[in-house]
Scaffold this motif. Structure first.
Motif, PDB file in Angstrom:
ATOM      1  N   PRO A 144      -5.299  -0.046  -0.035  1.00  0.00           N
ATOM      2  CA  PRO A 144      -5.574  -1.472  -0.234  1.00  0.00           C
ATOM      3  C   PRO A 144      -6.880  -1.687  -0.994  1.00  0.00           C
ATOM      4  N   ASP A 150      -8.796  -4.838  -3.788  1.00  0.00           N
ATOM      5  CA  ASP A 150      -8.663  -6.132  -4.459  1.00  0.00           C
ATOM      6  C   ASP A 150      -8.078  -5.929  -5.849  1.00  0.00           C
ATOM      7  N   ARG A 203      -4.401  -5.567  -2.594  1.00  0.00           N
ATOM      8  CA  ARG A 203      -4.547  -5.029  -1.234  1.00  0.00           C
ATOM      9  C   ARG A 203      -3.264  -4.400  -0.692  1.00  0.00           C
ATOM     10  N   ASP A 246      -6.183  -6.315   4.406  1.00  0.00           N
ATOM     11  CA  ASP A 246      -7.060  -7.472   4.396  1.00  0.00           C
ATOM     12  C   ASP A 246      -8.434  -7.029   3.915  1.00  0.00           C
ATOM     13  N   ASP A 277      -6.645  -1.877   5.987  1.00  0.00           N
ATOM     14  CA  ASP A 277      -5.193  -2.048   5.917  1.00  0.00           C
ATOM     15  C   ASP A 277      -4.640  -2.979   6.994  1.00  0.00           C
TER      16      ASP A 277
END
Length: 137
Positions: free
Chosen positions: A29, A31, A34, A111, A115
């Motif tokens: 994950p 940005d 993710r 998030d 994860d």
């Protein structure tokens, strides 16, 4: 575009799995997406601990036969080519049957903190045997 030719296989951590389980990471994950994905291989009888995912999890079985169980006793028997979706926050476990290997691609959305997985206690042998019986194995 990035071509990733190989990801090393690692043994899954014993504090989160029962039996021999092997992981090949596909995506971690990060940005902005993710997305987290891994190819996970379970030997007969091997399984995850109880756990949940903040945003849910999708499991696509690529080989063999496996089980996915929930706290309420619901058990799904999943074969190669089948997909099981676990909703956000649902405590569940997954693994191979007692006689057959199982491999799946585990997919989830993480998030900001990683994860989004909350790992819990191991699935007991009794819980596993009950799941096998429920699935007709």
């Amino acid at each position: 575009m990035e071509h990733i030719t190989e990801t090393p296989t690692v043994k899954a951590p014993a504090e989160r799995f029962t039996g021999d389980v092997y992981l090949n990471p596909i995506e971690a994950p990060a940005d902005p997406a993710r997305l987290a994905a891994a190819l996970v291989r379970f030997t007969p009888g091997a399984r995850t601990n109880w756990h949940s995912h903040a945003k849910g999890q999708t499991l696509h079985v690529t080989d063999g036969v496996g089980l996915v169980g929930t706290r309420d006793g619901n058990v799904v028997l999943a074969r190669a080519g089948q997909t099981v979706k676990c909703p956000p926050g649902e405590e569940h476990w997954h693994g191979a049957t007692d006689t057959t290997l199982m491999a799946h691609i585990a997919i989830l959305v993480g998030d900001a903190d990683g994860d989004g997985t909350t790992w819990l206690e191991p699935v007991t042998d009794e819980q596993y045997r009950t799941a096998l019986a429920t699935a007709g194995r």
